[in-house]
Design a protein around this motif. Structure first.
Motif, PDB file in Angstrom:
ATOM      1  N   LEU A 174       0.831  -1.200   0.000  1.00 27.86           N
ATOM      2  CA  LEU A 174       0.000   0.000   0.000  1.00 27.86           C
ATOM      3  C   LEU A 174       0.870   1.257   0.000  1.00 27.86           C
ATOM      4  CD1 LEU A 174      -3.042   0.509   0.010  1.00 27.86           C
ATOM      5  CD2 LEU A 174      -2.949   0.716   2.485  1.00 27.86           C
ATOM      6  N   ILE A 176     -11.787  -0.043   1.434  1.00 28.39           N
ATOM      7  CA  ILE A 176     -10.750   0.987   1.311  1.00 28.39           C
ATOM      8  C   ILE A 176     -11.273   2.135   0.450  1.00 28.39           C
ATOM      9  CG2 ILE A 176      -8.425   1.486   0.434  1.00 28.39           C
ATOM     10  CD1 ILE A 176      -7.695  -1.428   0.987  1.00 28.39           C
ATOM     11  N   VAL A 182      -3.310   3.540  -5.174  1.00 32.98           N
ATOM     12  CA  VAL A 182      -4.032   2.601  -4.312  1.00 32.98           C
ATOM     13  C   VAL A 182      -4.938   1.704  -5.165  1.00 32.98           C
ATOM     14  CG1 VAL A 182      -5.706   2.369  -2.440  1.00 32.98           C
ATOM     15  CG2 VAL A 182      -3.968   4.152  -2.332  1.00 32.98           C
TER      16      VAL A 182
END
Lengths: 308, 366
Positions: free
Chosen positions: B140, B222, B277
């Motif tokens: 990440l 997320i 991301v």
């Protein structure tokens, strides 16, 4: 042939599709409209030309239909950004998606169909001129569409800078309100410019499918339309510089195969990235200058991305 | 003039933001009109695509019914919609944040690829023996950093050389694609004879699933969290306010003492980080390998999602859901109607044309 001559000759042949598209984009941007959908116009032109050339056996009819297909998609962009005042980047990408979908829908039976055109555009050496040392080999041993490209450059230049309609189109990109005051329609002028630009981009696509690759593949343009958009900027909206820039890109694209053919170990991916990196480098070097000399209405588009 | 920097009391505060009118009286009427426009736009797009299907010899009603059944008829495809939605949401936020600063980020495609490459690189660097959680955090961080830096190139070119970021981000997409191809064909290739791809991610480092029975990974969580975060940062923080002032009128912002270059740089880099991301989620959530088709068209689709949502974070969720549904439904075109799946792009484009062209009462002056 020696390596430089080989690369330059292949550069002229490979850069022709980009040149047509970039000339078209020059006309549109001179009128104050940026069109990322040029990529889509090329795609439609490539399929339209291939289908018609295969079905009718007439490559020139194919080129014409390719141009019309490109113009039709550009007209969609013109309608959205000029008449409905949509965001130019978003509209351009939308037109690209439209072209991707339509060509997938109508082109599916032509993918890898193996239907070759029988000598559609053969290499034709220009008499006398091709005997010139070096220059002859680079410029005058191509097919008719490449020569059509040579002719299109001065034609576009003349139309933009020496005719009344060209002056009106350029004014639409520089001082639109002046035209309105004098009773001209800015939207119609822009529509005209963008559609004509799409026609040339369609011919660029037609060149790829029936004048270069002799095949139709899905998404066969692979970013050449985007290169054309960038090229127009670094050519400072000048048709003659567009031609030089297109050949430069053609050379970068052909350098890899020319080196490999001579047994050099080259990194294919580095070379594929080269035209894009090159554009960025050139834009960086001349960035500020181009920005200040861009058509005023186009500057507004760049500076305010939030319309629409 | 320095009061410009203070969010609540500023006189120009409302200028760069588009407010939805309150639903009272005339407001209600307007809301109804807006709704009608949107419904009309979608109906028009569906009707046009239906005609096209008819031309190609398919029954449009059957085709739409089959698409609907495929997309919502079984749990696996509903899962698939949410799986595909996550990177689209993040990719669209990557457009929305720079757009606040008046920037056009067309580079989502490349930033997603670079994010995936960085995630893959992080696992190769850290080694596979580390616990999965550590690897996921490593991936990440690497993806965020790489996406931000990749977009940072475009930001730097704009600030120091005056290169328009719409052009540079677009060009960088093709550079990113060739970086990916180089890695999977050469240095990171798993085997010289097999498909050009990297080795599969170790099981422990794959993104965990939401529930044991579903296939949805935490990517969508997320994406949702970051959507809320972006919305809050854009509307409730000093930075968000300053960015929208700079995006509304750079000259005014400069005179008010704002550091416009810093705002431009940070907005574009945050955009790139969000796209990074997205790349990490695709890599660690669904693909597990880098292939030549990694992230294909997701960045461009996300750009259009953002425009569909008029660059607002929460509507982006709806837009991404719609696009993800269409992308799942496209398999039905191929299976049930014998129409090439990519023809779904026509419907996508028609919807966008309708929304871009007909949901605002704007018209050109003739």
């Amino acid at each position: 042939m020696s390596l430089p001559v080989d690369v330059l000759a292949a550069g002229v042949a490979g850069g022709t599709s980009i040149m047509f598209a970039a000339l078209g984009e020059t006309i549109g941007e001179r009128a104050g409209v940026i069109n990322l959908g040029i990529e889509g116009s090329m795609l439609a032109g490539a399929l339209g030309a291939y289908v018609v050339a295969v079905e009718t056996g007439s490559p020139w009819t194919g080129v014409l239909v390719g141009g019309i297909a490109g113009a039709a998609l550009a007209a969609v962009h013109a309608f959205l950004v000029v008449w409905r005042r949509a965001n130019q980047m978003a509209s351009g990408l939308t037109v690209l998606f439209l072209a991707l979908g339509l060509t997938a829908l109508f082109g599916v039976k032509y993918v890898g169909s193996g239907k070759k055109l029988d000598h559609a555009f053969d290499v034709w050496n220009v008499p006398v001129l091709h005997d010139l040392p070096v220059v002859g080999q680079i410029l005058f041993e191509h097919n008719a569409l490449v020569y059509l490209g040579f002719v299109t450059v001065p034609v576009v230049w003349f139309a933009l800078f020496k005719t009344r309609i060209g002056l009106l189109v350029r004014t639409a990109g520089e001082r639109a309100e002046t035209l309105t005051v004098h009773g001209y329609s800015v939207p119609w002028l822009r529509t005209l410019a963008v559609t004509c630009g799409g026609f040339l981009a369609g011919i660029g696509g037609a060149y790829l499918s029936i004048g270069y690759a002799n095949a139709w593949r899905e998404n066969m343009i692979q970013g050449k339309g985007f290169i054309a958009v960038a090229l127009v900027i670094f050519a400072v909206w000048s048709p003659v510089r567009v031609m030089a820039g297109a050949w430069l890109f053609g050379c970068a694209l052909s350098l890899g195969s020319a080196l490999q053919a001579r047994g050099y170990e080259v990194n294919q991916f580095l070379l594929q990235a080269l035209p894009f990196v090159l554009t960025l480098v050139v834009l960086t070097v001349i960035g500020r200058r181009t920005l200040s000399s861009s058509p005023a209405e186009l500057k507004k588009v760049f500076e305010n991305a939030e319309t629409g | 003039m320095t009061t410009l920097i203070e969010p609540p009391t500023s006189p120009v505060e409302a200028a760069p933001r588009k407010r939805v009118p309150a639903i009272t009286g005339a407001g209600a009427q307007r809301a109804l009109l807006v709704t009608a426009r949107w419904v009309g736009a979608f109906a028009g797009a569906l009707a046009l695509f239906g005609i096209l299907l008819m031309i190609k010899g398919a029954n449009p009603l059957d085709a739409y019914a089959a698409m609907f059944r495929l997309a919502f008829g079984q749990q696996t495809s509903i899962d698939e919609i949410f799986i595909r939605m996550a990177p689209l949401v993040l990719g669209a936020l990557a457009v929305a944040v720079p757009a606040r600063a008046g920037l056009t980020n067309v580079g989502g495609e490349g930033q997603i690829i670079i994010g995936g490459v960085a995630a893959c690189g992080a696992t190769r660097l850290l080694g596979e023996d580390l616990p999965g959680g550590v690897l996921i955090i490593g991936m990440l961080l690497a993806a965020v950093l790489a996406g931000a830096l990749w977009a940072g190139i475009a930001a730097a070119l704009r600030l120091f050389a005056g290169v328009n970021e719409a052009i540079s981000t677009l060009l960088l997409n093709f550079v990113a694609l060739n970086v990916l191809l180089y890695l999977i064909y050469q240095s990171w290739r798993e085997s010289p004879t097999g498909q050009p791809a990297t080795a599969e991610l170790v099981d422990g480092a794959k993104l965990p699933l939401l529930t044991a029975s579903s296939r949805i990974n935490v990517g969508i969580v997320i994406a949702l969290v970051l959507t809320v975060l972006v919305a809050v940062v854009l509307t409730r923080t000093r930075w968000g306010f300053q960015v929208s002032v700079a995006g509304g009128n750079a000259e005014a912002a400069r005179r008010a003492g704002l550091n416009v270059p810093k705002l431009v740089l940070s907005a574009l880099m945050i955009g790139g980080a969000l796209a990074g991301v997205a790349g990490m989620i695709i890599f660690a959530g669904t693909e597990y390998k880098l292939r030549d088709s990694f992230g294909y068209q997701i960045g461009y689709t996300a750009f259009l999602v953002c425009w569909l949502a008029r660059q607002r974070p929460f509507p982006i969720l709806l837009g991404a859901f719609l696009m993800a549904t269409l992308s799942v439904a496209k398999d039905s075109l191929q299976l049930d109607s014998q129409i090439p799946g990519y023809a779904i792009y026509v419907l996508t484009a028609l919807i966008l044309m309708a929304v871009l062209g007909f949901t605002t009462p704007r018209k050109a002056k003739v």
